[in-house]
Design a protein around this motif. Structure first.
Motif, PDB file in Angstrom:
ATOM      1  N   VAL A 125      -7.444  -5.259  -8.471  1.00  0.00           N
ATOM      2  CA  VAL A 125      -5.993  -5.198  -8.589  1.00  0.00           C
ATOM      3  C   VAL A 125      -5.402  -5.697  -7.288  1.00  0.00           C
ATOM      4  CG1 VAL A 125      -5.933  -3.350 -10.277  1.00  0.00           C
ATOM      5  CG2 VAL A 125      -6.052  -2.777  -7.886  1.00  0.00           C
ATOM      6  N   LEU A 126      -4.194  -6.241  -7.354  1.00  0.00           N
ATOM      7  CA  LEU A 126      -3.623  -6.691  -6.105  1.00  0.00           C
ATOM      8  C   LEU A 126      -2.117  -6.803  -6.180  1.00  0.00           C
ATOM      9  CD1 LEU A 126      -3.553 -10.357  -5.210  1.00  0.00           C
ATOM     10  CD2 LEU A 126      -4.533  -9.810  -7.406  1.00  0.00           C
ATOM     11  N   VAL A 127      -1.524  -6.754  -5.005  1.00  0.00           N
ATOM     12  CA  VAL A 127      -0.118  -7.074  -4.800  1.00  0.00           C
ATOM     13  C   VAL A 127      -0.108  -8.260  -3.843  1.00  0.00           C
ATOM     14  CG1 VAL A 127       2.073  -6.338  -3.797  1.00  0.00           C
ATOM     15  CG2 VAL A 127       0.699  -4.717  -5.111  1.00  0.00           C
ATOM     16  N   THR A 182      -3.298  -4.553 -13.540  1.00  0.00           N
ATOM     17  CA  THR A 182      -1.940  -4.673 -13.026  1.00  0.00           C
ATOM     18  C   THR A 182      -1.951  -5.492 -11.736  1.00  0.00           C
ATOM     19  OG1 THR A 182      -1.418  -2.502 -13.949  1.00  0.00           O
ATOM     20  CG2 THR A 182       0.103  -3.384 -12.304  1.00  0.00           C
ATOM     21  N   ARG A 183      -1.209  -6.589 -11.766  1.00  0.00           N
ATOM     22  CA  ARG A 183      -1.086  -7.429 -10.581  1.00  0.00           C
ATOM     23  C   ARG A 183       0.394  -7.727 -10.369  1.00  0.00           C
ATOM     24  NH1 ARG A 183      -5.758  -8.995 -13.458  1.00  0.00           N
ATOM     25  NH2 ARG A 183      -7.600  -8.655 -12.198  1.00  0.00           N
ATOM     26  N   LEU A 212       0.852   2.657  -5.773  1.00  0.00           N
ATOM     27  CA  LEU A 212       0.477   1.259  -5.546  1.00  0.00           C
ATOM     28  C   LEU A 212      -0.656   1.147  -4.535  1.00  0.00           C
ATOM     29  CD1 LEU A 212       3.934  -0.572  -5.574  1.00  0.00           C
ATOM     30  CD2 LEU A 212       2.128  -0.677  -7.305  1.00  0.00           C
ATOM     31  N   CYS A 246      -3.675  -0.987  -6.023  1.00  0.00           N
ATOM     32  CA  CYS A 246      -3.675  -2.395  -5.643  1.00  0.00           C
ATOM     33  C   CYS A 246      -4.249  -2.657  -4.268  1.00  0.00           C
ATOM     34  CB  CYS A 246      -2.247  -2.930  -5.666  1.00  0.00           C
ATOM     35  SG  CYS A 246      -1.394  -2.717  -7.212  1.00  0.00           S
TER      36      CYS A 246
END
Length: 183
Positions: A47-49, A144-145, A167, A171
C-alpha cells in the motif's frame, strides 16, 4: 525486479509512448523515479501514499501505469468520489468502500475534494475520511493507494489524527520533491 526488466523506463523515455502522445513532453528523472516506486509497490502488493507537489506528474504517472497490464486498479478522482457520496451514499459505499469485484482503488488528489452534504443530512461531511476509515476497518489495506499534495501534518489538520494514524498503518508514504512541471 530491476528497472531493466520494467517497461517503465521506456514509457517515460524521450522515445516512449508518452513522448509520442503528449505535446511538450520532457523526460524527467523525478517522474521516472516516482513511476518505478509506484510500479514496485503495485507488483509487491504494497500500500502506498504518493505525496508530491502540484504539477509533479502523480496523476499522469498513475494514468500511464493504469494502461499497462500491471495496472490492475481503478483510478478515481477524490472529487468525483465526494460527488458520488453527496448524490447516492449506497453507490458510494458499494463502489469505494466494500466493492468485492474491484477492491484495488487508487484515490487521486486526496485533499483536493470538497466536503459534501447529503440531501437528508444537516452536517457537511468528508467523504474521503469516511471511505478511508471504513476501508481500514474492513482490512482493505493492500488495495488502497493514494496520491496527494498534502503532507502528514496537513492530512491531520483536515481529517484528524484518527485518519492520519490509520494511514500510517495502511500505507507506505513515498515523498517526491520537485517543481511544478506545468510552469
Amino acid at each position: 525486479m530491476s528497472s531493466q526488466d520494467s517497461p517503465i523506463p521506456f514509457m517515460f523515455s524521450a522515445q516512449g509512448p508518452l513522448a509520442q502522445t503528449l505535446d511538450n513532453y520532457r523526460q524527467r528523472q523525478q517522474q521516472l523515479d516516482m513511476a518505478l516506486a509506484i510500479e514496485q509497490a503495485i507488483k509487491t502488493n504494497e500500500v502506498l501514499v504518493v505525496e508530491a507537489g502540484t504539477g509533479t506528474g502523480k496523476t499522469a504517472i498513475m494514468t500511464a501505469i493504469g494502461d499497462t497490464p500491471m495496472g490492475r486498479y481503478d483510478l478515481h478522482s477524490c472529487e468525483l468520489v465526494a460527488d458520488y457520496y453527496a448524490e447516492d451514499s449506497t453507490y458510494f459505499f458499494n463502489q469505494y468502500v466494500t466493492n468485492p469485484i474491484q477492491p484495488n482503488i487508487f484515490f487521486d488528489d486526496f485533499g483536493f475534494e470538497t466536503a459534501k452534504q447529503q440531501p437528508y443530512q444537516k452536517a457537511v461531511e468528508e467523504p474521503m475520511l469516511i471511505a478511508l476509515v471504513k476501508r481500514h476497518e474492513l482490512g482493505l489495506f493492500r488495495q488502497t493507494r493514494i496520491t496527494t499534495n498534502l503532507n502528514g501534518e496537513m492530512i491531520e489538520q483536515r481529517y484528524g489524527q484518527r485518519l492520519r494514524s490509520r494511514l500510517r498503518e495502511m500505507c507506505n508514504v513515498i515523498i517526491f520533491n520537485g517543481n511544478d512541471l506545468r510552469v
